[in-house]
Design a protein around this motif. Structure first.
Motif, mmCIF file in Angstrom:
data_model
loop_
_atom_site.group_PDB
_atom_site.id
_atom_site.type_symbol
_atom_site.label_atom_id
_atom_site.label_comp_id
_atom_site.label_asym_id
_atom_site.label_seq_id
_atom_site.Cartn_x
_atom_site.Cartn_y
_atom_site.Cartn_z
ATOM 1 N N VAL A 22 0.831 -1.205 0.000
ATOM 2 C CA VAL A 22 0.000 0.000 0.000
ATOM 3 C C VAL A 22 0.875 1.268 0.000
ATOM 4 C CG1 VAL A 22 -0.265 0.286 2.510
ATOM 5 C CG2 VAL A 22 -2.087 0.983 0.995
ATOM 6 N N GLN A 23 0.421 2.231 -0.761
ATOM 7 C CA GLN A 23 1.137 3.514 -0.780
ATOM 8 C C GLN A 23 0.269 4.522 -0.030
ATOM 9 O OE1 GLN A 23 4.158 4.059 -2.431
ATOM 10 N NE2 GLN A 23 4.193 1.860 -2.811
ATOM 11 N N ASN A 74 7.324 5.443 5.615
ATOM 12 C CA ASN A 74 6.494 5.783 4.443
ATOM 13 C C ASN A 74 5.042 6.017 4.825
ATOM 14 O OD1 ASN A 74 8.699 5.394 2.868
ATOM 15 N ND2 ASN A 74 8.231 3.244 2.419
ATOM 16 N N THR A 75 4.583 5.329 5.861
ATOM 17 C CA THR A 75 3.160 5.391 6.229
ATOM 18 C C THR A 75 3.031 5.617 7.728
ATOM 19 O OG1 THR A 75 2.646 3.816 4.465
ATOM 20 C CG2 THR A 75 0.988 4.060 6.181
ATOM 21 N N ARG A 76 2.171 6.546 8.118
ATOM 22 C CA ARG A 76 1.882 6.713 9.554
ATOM 23 C C ARG A 76 0.887 5.626 9.960
ATOM 24 N NH1 ARG A 76 0.315 12.830 10.934
ATOM 25 N NH2 ARG A 76 0.866 12.163 13.040
ATOM 26 N N VAL A 77 1.162 4.947 11.085
ATOM 27 C CA VAL A 77 0.286 3.851 11.525
ATOM 28 C C VAL A 77 -0.310 4.203 12.889
ATOM 29 C CG1 VAL A 77 0.170 1.399 12.149
ATOM 30 C CG2 VAL A 77 1.590 2.117 10.208
ATOM 31 N N PHE A 78 -1.638 4.119 12.947
ATOM 32 C CA PHE A 78 -2.358 4.427 14.190
ATOM 33 C C PHE A 78 -3.094 3.187 14.677
ATOM 34 C CE2 PHE A 78 -1.648 8.437 12.180
ATOM 35 C CZ PHE A 78 -1.524 9.363 13.203
ATOM 36 N N ILE A 106 1.994 4.807 16.210
ATOM 37 C CA ILE A 106 3.209 4.013 16.458
ATOM 38 C C ILE A 106 4.343 4.700 15.715
ATOM 39 C CG2 ILE A 106 4.301 1.751 16.303
ATOM 40 C CD1 ILE A 106 1.544 0.479 16.142
ATOM 41 N N VAL A 107 5.389 5.035 16.473
ATOM 42 C CA VAL A 107 6.485 5.829 15.909
ATOM 43 C C VAL A 107 7.787 5.057 16.058
ATOM 44 C CG1 VAL A 107 7.832 7.929 16.301
ATOM 45 C CG2 VAL A 107 5.349 8.022 16.424
ATOM 46 N N ILE A 108 8.582 5.028 14.992
ATOM 47 C CA ILE A 108 9.921 4.440 15.122
ATOM 48 C C ILE A 108 10.854 5.569 15.555
ATOM 49 C CG2 ILE A 108 11.833 3.292 13.904
ATOM 50 C CD1 ILE A 108 9.700 1.935 12.145
ATOM 51 N N CYS A 109 11.320 5.509 16.814
ATOM 52 C CA CYS A 109 12.159 6.604 17.317
ATOM 53 C C CYS A 109 13.629 6.274 17.076
ATOM 54 C CB CYS A 109 11.904 6.820 18.806
ATOM 55 S SG CYS A 109 12.530 5.490 19.831
#
Ligand code: 13P
Ligand code: SF4
Length: 392
Positions: A83-84, A107-111, A350-353
């Protein structure tokens, strides 16, 4: 575009027709009207925020109705790779959302709709990190295959990640690639036992001989933890035998996490249950099997959320749950209200820090009521095991 009232009537009809026994007295017309109103608002906000709503089959029927993509753990993971989307609202349990974020990267923000504690999984909480570290110390060349139902830290120290659809293929792949090396599969003891037998059969077909003792399933023999899915554990041998006796002509579809899984496998091997009558399948494979099988009646051994999808897709076939009440409270911790809040307030993301100062312990990274962190080093290591899962 239907009106809210029309959509409410459609919900009322479908939820009673296809899921009345699974959610008794839970969907009166007023409930359905509220759900229809929320559906309109969710669709409006999702379009505005360019969000794709991904839903696992175990969620309530109203989620099936709003899903851009409805799937099992592997199908949802594969969708994330393709998915884009600017944004995904991942409606399942937390480990699935975290896997989705690791696949998508930045590439994608995930909630997700709620915290990992609410959207948990008994397999995740049944995994003992200390025990795994001790196993790794004792078996320095050992290969760790971890089920997708695990926390991100465990994924990051594993070599391969697998799902209910491909654990047997991944065990066989590892045995071929690393001959003579010890393999540990964790954490699901029921699924592990079935998949070990299936992997050995795959290897046997290729005339590859391996010592079965090289494949260890995470299970302490004397007490201690015995990780399993608390929902599928309830679907044990007695409940399946009773349902089969009540429906002697039905085909049986069994999720490999079930408490009855090894017993059924043994019965099939002994020809007590005919091999063309009982199948071990992930949730999505159940849909495909029911679509292509000549059988008219199916016994379904998995979380009841799946029954709505099966009955709605194939209304001329009959689907009988082994238990209509064995719901997963973690999956059902998702509600349309929580999804609305996520869309309106942009939380929980969810954030990759970048291995931030707040994430001191990689096993319990930082979280508050807006974000949940995954340290970059953990995400990068976990991705190495997730990538083969998507292609094997
Ligand atoms: P699936 O791989 O069939 O989606 O199963 C995931 C799960 O959590 C089953 O309990
Ligand atoms: Fe975990 Fe079982 Fe719920 Fe699946 S159904 S999320 S394995 S507790």
């Amino acid at each position: 575009m239907p009106t809210k009232e029309n959509l409410a009537w459609q919900y009322y009809r479908d939820f009673h027709l296809y899921a009345g026994d699974l959610y008794p007295n839970q969907y009166n017309y007023i409930d359905c009207l509220r759900l229809a109103e929320k559906t309109f608002e969710i669709k409006r906000l999702a379009a505005e925020k360019k969000s794709h709503i991904l839903v696992h089959y175990y969620l309530r029927p109203e989620f099936h109705e709003i899903a851009e993509k409805l799937g099992d753990s592997l199908a949802l993971s594969k969708y994330m790779r393709e998915v884009q989307a600017e944004r995904v609202d991942f409606q399942a349990v937390f480990f699935m959302g975290a896997t989705a974020k690791i696949i998508a990267g930045n590439n994608t923000r995930v909630f997700v709709g709620d915290s990992p504690k609410v959207l948990g999984c008994s397999l995740v909480s049944g995994t003992d990190h200390q025990w795994i570290s001790a196993w790794k110390r004792e078996n320095p060349d050992g290969i760790l295959i971890t089920y997708i139902n695990s926390d991100t830290y465990t994924k990051s120290i594993s070599n391969f990640i697998s799902t209910s659809r491909n654990t047997d293929k991944i065990i066989a792949h590892v045995a071929r690639k690393f001959p003579g090396q010890k393999i540990l599969f964790l954490p699901d003891k029921f699924l592990g036992q079935v998949m070990k037998i299936r992997a050995l059969r795959l290897l046997e077909q290729e005339r590859i001989k391996i010592d079965p003792d090289l494949i260890e399933i995470y299970k302490q023999p004397f007490g201690g933890f015995n990780a399993c899915c608390y929902v599928h554990e309830k679907l044990g041998r007695d409940s399946i035998l009773v349902t089969m006796a009540e429906h002697p002509n039905a085909e049986v579809m069994i999720h490999p996490e079930c408490g009855c899984a090894s017993f059924c496998m043994y019965q099939i091997e002994q020809n007590i249950i005919p091999a063309d009558k009982a199948f071990f399948l992930s949730t999505e494979q159940m849909l495909r099997r029911a679509e292509t099988s000549p059988a008219k009646e199916f016994i379904v051994a998995t979380e009841p959320g799946m029954l709505y999808a099966l009955r709605k897709r194939l209304p001329n076939k009959i689907f009988i749950p082994v238990s209509a009440t064995a719901h997963c409270d973690f999956m059902k911790g998702n509600t349309l209200d929580k999804l609305l809040r996520s869309l309106r307030e942009d939380r929980l993301e969810i954030v990759i820090c970048k291995n931030c100062a707040d994430c001191v312990d990689p096993k319990t990274p930082y979280e508050d009521d807006r974000v949940i962190h995954i340290p970059k080093v953990i995400a990068d290591n976990a991705r190495l095991g997730i990538e083969p899962m998507l292609s094997i």
